[in-house]
Design a protein around this motif. Structure first.
Motif, PDB file in Angstrom:
ATOM      1  N   SER A   1      74.840  29.493  37.604  1.00 40.97           N
ATOM      2  CA  SER A   1      73.524  28.958  37.943  1.00 40.97           C
ATOM      3  C   SER A   1      72.456  29.991  37.603  1.00 40.97           C
ATOM      4  CB  SER A   1      73.447  28.603  39.435  1.00 40.97           C
ATOM      5  OG  SER A   1      73.572  29.782  40.218  1.00 40.97           O
ATOM      6  N   ASN A   2      71.197  29.580  37.689  1.00 43.08           N
ATOM      7  CA  ASN A   2      70.075  30.483  37.459  1.00 43.08           C
ATOM      8  C   ASN A   2      69.779  31.244  38.744  1.00 43.08           C
ATOM      9  OD1 ASN A   2      67.911  31.734  36.184  1.00 43.08           O
ATOM     10  ND2 ASN A   2      66.481  30.150  36.812  1.00 43.08           N
ATOM     11  N   ASP A   3      70.723  32.058  39.125  1.00 40.70           N
ATOM     12  CA  ASP A   3      70.652  32.875  40.341  1.00 40.70           C
ATOM     13  C   ASP A   3      70.896  34.323  39.917  1.00 40.70           C
ATOM     14  OD1 ASP A   3      71.065  33.138  43.445  1.00 40.70           O
ATOM     15  OD2 ASP A   3      72.759  34.177  42.509  1.00 40.70           O
ATOM     16  N   PRO A   4      70.117  35.287  40.420  1.00 41.52           N
ATOM     17  CA  PRO A   4      70.300  36.676  39.990  1.00 41.52           C
ATOM     18  C   PRO A   4      71.739  37.170  40.137  1.00 41.52           C
ATOM     19  CG  PRO A   4      68.359  36.499  41.381  1.00 41.52           C
ATOM     20  CD  PRO A   4      69.028  35.159  41.404  1.00 41.52           C
TER      21      PRO A   4
ATOM     22  N   GLY B   1      76.898  51.457  35.271  1.00 40.25           N
ATOM     23  CA  GLY B   1      76.783  52.877  34.970  1.00 40.25           C
ATOM     24  C   GLY B   1      76.318  53.210  33.569  1.00 40.25           C
ATOM     25  N   PHE B   2      75.943  52.207  32.778  1.00 41.44           N
ATOM     26  CA  PHE B   2      75.449  52.468  31.429  1.00 41.44           C
ATOM     27  C   PHE B   2      73.967  52.847  31.514  1.00 41.44           C
ATOM     28  CE2 PHE B   2      78.695  49.062  30.073  1.00 41.44           C
ATOM     29  CZ  PHE B   2      79.718  49.988  30.037  1.00 41.44           C
ATOM     30  N   VAL B   3      73.688  53.998  32.104  1.00 42.75           N
ATOM     31  CA  VAL B   3      72.306  54.383  32.381  1.00 42.75           C
ATOM     32  C   VAL B   3      71.615  55.071  31.215  1.00 42.75           C
ATOM     33  CG1 VAL B   3      72.646  54.484  34.874  1.00 42.75           C
ATOM     34  CG2 VAL B   3      73.053  56.517  33.495  1.00 42.75           C
ATOM     35  N   ASP B   4      72.388  55.593  30.249  1.00 47.25           N
ATOM     36  CA  ASP B   4      71.762  56.266  29.114  1.00 47.25           C
ATOM     37  C   ASP B   4      71.950  55.499  27.806  1.00 47.25           C
ATOM     38  OD1 ASP B   4      74.452  56.732  28.835  1.00 47.25           O
ATOM     39  OD2 ASP B   4      74.267  58.854  28.350  1.00 47.25           O
ATOM     40  N   VAL B   5      72.393  54.255  27.895  1.00 47.08           N
ATOM     41  CA  VAL B   5      72.571  53.401  26.721  1.00 47.08           C
ATOM     42  C   VAL B   5      71.322  52.537  26.566  1.00 47.08           C
ATOM     43  CG1 VAL B   5      73.958  51.563  25.681  1.00 47.08           C
ATOM     44  CG2 VAL B   5      75.072  53.314  27.083  1.00 47.08           C
ATOM     45  N   PRO B   6      70.694  52.540  25.397  1.00 41.38           N
ATOM     46  CA  PRO B   6      69.544  51.657  25.205  1.00 41.38           C
ATOM     47  C   PRO B   6      69.963  50.183  25.328  1.00 41.38           C
ATOM     48  CG  PRO B   6      69.585  53.355  23.514  1.00 41.38           C
ATOM     49  CD  PRO B   6      70.905  53.420  24.234  1.00 41.38           C
ATOM     50  N   LEU B   7      69.234  49.441  26.139  1.00 37.48           N
ATOM     51  CA  LEU B   7      69.514  48.032  26.387  1.00 37.48           C
ATOM     52  C   LEU B   7      68.269  47.216  26.067  1.00 37.48           C
ATOM     53  CD1 LEU B   7      71.173  48.365  29.924  1.00 37.48           C
ATOM     54  CD2 LEU B   7      72.314  48.417  27.700  1.00 37.48           C
ATOM     55  N   MET B   8      68.480  45.991  25.584  1.00 37.69           N
ATOM     56  CA  MET B   8      67.358  45.104  25.288  1.00 37.69           C
ATOM     57  C   MET B   8      67.753  43.687  25.663  1.00 37.69           C
ATOM     58  SD  MET B   8      64.283  44.760  24.063  1.00 37.69           S
ATOM     59  CE  MET B   8      63.968  46.246  23.157  1.00 37.69           C
ATOM     60  N   CYS B   9      66.824  42.968  26.289  1.00 37.93           N
ATOM     61  CA  CYS B   9      67.038  41.561  26.628  1.00 37.93           C
ATOM     62  C   CYS B   9      66.008  40.714  25.889  1.00 37.93           C
ATOM     63  CB  CYS B   9      66.859  41.319  28.125  1.00 37.93           C
ATOM     64  SG  CYS B   9      68.132  42.037  29.153  1.00 37.93           S
ATOM     65  N   ALA B  10      66.437  39.520  25.513  1.00 39.65           N
ATOM     66  CA  ALA B  10      65.545  38.558  24.868  1.00 39.65           C
ATOM     67  C   ALA B  10      65.990  37.161  25.263  1.00 39.65           C
ATOM     68  CB  ALA B  10      65.586  38.709  23.351  1.00 39.65           C
ATOM     69  N   SER B  11      65.107  36.205  25.035  1.00 40.98           N
ATOM     70  CA  SER B  11      65.440  34.815  25.299  1.00 40.98           C
ATOM     71  C   SER B  11      65.939  34.174  24.008  1.00 40.98           C
ATOM     72  CB  SER B  11      64.204  34.074  25.797  1.00 40.98           C
ATOM     73  OG  SER B  11      64.515  32.728  26.066  1.00 40.98           O
ATOM     74  N   GLU B  12      67.010  33.401  24.116  1.00 36.91           N
ATOM     75  CA  GLU B  12      67.498  32.630  22.972  1.00 36.91           C
ATOM     76  C   GLU B  12      66.460  31.571  22.623  1.00 36.91           C
ATOM     77  OE1 GLU B  12      70.305  32.347  20.952  1.00 36.91           O
ATOM     78  OE2 GLU B  12      71.047  34.224  21.785  1.00 36.91           O
ATOM     79  N   ILE B  13      66.451  31.145  21.392  1.00 38.14           N
ATOM     80  CA  ILE B  13      65.556  30.046  21.035  1.00 38.14           C
ATOM     81  C   ILE B  13      66.067  28.776  21.702  1.00 38.14           C
ATOM     82  CG2 ILE B  13      64.751  31.104  18.905  1.00 38.14           C
ATOM     83  CD1 ILE B  13      66.639  29.307  17.365  1.00 38.14           C
ATOM     84  N   ASP B  14      65.153  27.915  22.042  1.00 41.31           N
ATOM     85  CA  ASP B  14      65.469  26.702  22.797  1.00 41.31           C
ATOM     86  C   ASP B  14      65.868  25.573  21.842  1.00 41.31           C
ATOM     87  OD1 ASP B  14      65.796  24.958  24.865  1.00 41.31           O
ATOM     88  OD2 ASP B  14      63.672  24.814  25.382  1.00 41.31           O
ATOM     89  N   VAL B  15      67.113  25.625  21.381  1.00 40.65           N
ATOM     90  CA  VAL B  15      67.625  24.625  20.444  1.00 40.65           C
ATOM     91  C   VAL B  15      68.074  23.400  21.230  1.00 40.65           C
ATOM     92  CG1 VAL B  15      69.442  24.147  18.753  1.00 40.65           C
ATOM     93  CG2 VAL B  15      68.340  26.393  18.802  1.00 40.65           C
ATOM     94  N   PRO B  16      67.646  22.214  20.840  1.00 40.32           N
ATOM     95  CA  PRO B  16      68.114  21.010  21.537  1.00 40.32           C
ATOM     96  C   PRO B  16      69.646  20.947  21.527  1.00 40.32           C
ATOM     97  CG  PRO B  16      66.319  20.464  20.046  1.00 40.32           C
ATOM     98  CD  PRO B  16      66.706  21.896  19.764  1.00 40.32           C
ATOM     99  N   GLY B  17      70.214  20.714  22.692  1.00 40.46           N
ATOM    100  CA  GLY B  17      71.667  20.639  22.815  1.00 40.46           C
ATOM    101  C   GLY B  17      72.350  21.991  22.893  1.00 40.46           C
TER     102      GLY B  17
ATOM    103  N   ALA C   1      69.572  35.523  26.712  1.00 39.19           N
ATOM    104  CA  ALA C   1      69.867  34.506  27.731  1.00 39.19           C
ATOM    105  C   ALA C   1      69.234  33.203  27.275  1.00 39.19           C
ATOM    106  CB  ALA C   1      69.303  34.922  29.083  1.00 39.19           C
ATOM    107  N   SER C   2      69.925  32.114  27.562  1.00 39.37           N
ATOM    108  CA  SER C   2      69.353  30.816  27.227  1.00 39.37           C
ATOM    109  C   SER C   2      68.068  30.629  28.046  1.00 39.37           C
ATOM    110  CB  SER C   2      70.364  29.699  27.479  1.00 39.37           C
ATOM    111  OG  SER C   2      70.846  29.738  28.800  1.00 39.37           O
ATOM    112  N   PRO C   3      67.143  29.796  27.575  1.00 46.20           N
ATOM    113  CA  PRO C   3      65.847  29.651  28.238  1.00 46.20           C
ATOM    114  C   PRO C   3      65.912  29.224  29.704  1.00 46.20           C
ATOM    115  CG  PRO C   3      65.787  28.653  26.064  1.00 46.20           C
ATOM    116  CD  PRO C   3      67.219  29.012  26.337  1.00 46.20           C
TER     117      PRO C   3
ATOM    118  N   ARG D   1      72.785  27.916  30.417  1.00 51.37           N
ATOM    119  CA  ARG D   1      73.129  29.087  31.232  1.00 51.37           C
ATOM    120  C   ARG D   1      73.958  30.117  30.464  1.00 51.37           C
ATOM    121  NH1 ARG D   1      74.798  24.878  33.438  1.00 51.37           N
ATOM    122  NH2 ARG D   1      76.934  25.614  33.784  1.00 51.37           N
ATOM    123  N   ALA D   2      73.658  30.287  29.183  1.00 49.50           N
ATOM    124  CA  ALA D   2      74.436  31.185  28.333  1.00 49.50           C
ATOM    125  C   ALA D   2      73.835  32.584  28.284  1.00 49.50           C
ATOM    126  CB  ALA D   2      74.536  30.628  26.918  1.00 49.50           C
TER     127      ALA D   2
END
Length: 147
Positions: free
Chosen positions: A32-35, A84-100, A67-69, A104-105
């Motif tokens: 679900s969309n829960d933290p 514990g991956f505190v020194d690894v560069p991380l990036m988050c983005a939203s997936e494009i909103d493709v129909p179908g 993450a899916s929209p 929750r991916a």
């Protein structure tokens, strides 16, 4: 050639001898969309990728998450920080909103130093995300009956 000798990296950021950059893919589906659910699903995915590929966290270069929209309650990267991956560069983005598209991916792309050939990379697709790449689903998660 610019006339300058090549400079080999040394010290803690140098790649291990005979290693190359390996990219590992994976995806899962949050309940679900829960933290808590987003972090739980992402943690499971990262643990499987680390285990199946015998990754040493010191060899990680960077990790990209999407993450899916419909997932907006938490950043998937939070799971990596909590692991514990505190020194690894991380990036988050939203997936494009493709129909179908898969709901929750959470998808991940890990860049790591590795001597492992690309053909031996173990990509991980769990739960509902297994349908994204059935050709890459090779086994059930450790301690689980679901692929």
């Amino acid at each position: 050639m610019n006339g300058h000798p090549a400079v080999e990296p040394t010290g803690p950021t140098a790649a291990p001898p005979a290693s190359r950059v390996l990219a590992l893919r994976g995806a899962t589906q949050a309940a679900s969309n829960d933290p808590h659910e987003i972090v739980r699903a992402t943690t499971e995915l990262l643990r499987e990728l680390v285990t199946r590929n015998a990754l040493d966290p010191a060899d990680l270069i960077s990790i990209w998450f999407t993450a899916s929209p419909d997932l907006t309650a938490a950043y998937p990267a939070r799971a990596a920080r909590e692991m514990g991956f505190v020194d690894v560069p991380l990036m988050c983005a939203s997936e494009i909103d493709v129909p179908g598209g898969s709901p929750r991916a959470v998808r991940v792309l890990i860049h790591t130093h590795s001597a492992r050939p690309r053909a031996e990379a173990a990509h991980v697709y769990l739960h509902g995300a297994a349908s994204l790449r059935p050709d890459l689903v090779t086994g059930a998660p450790a301690g689980s009956a679901e692929a």
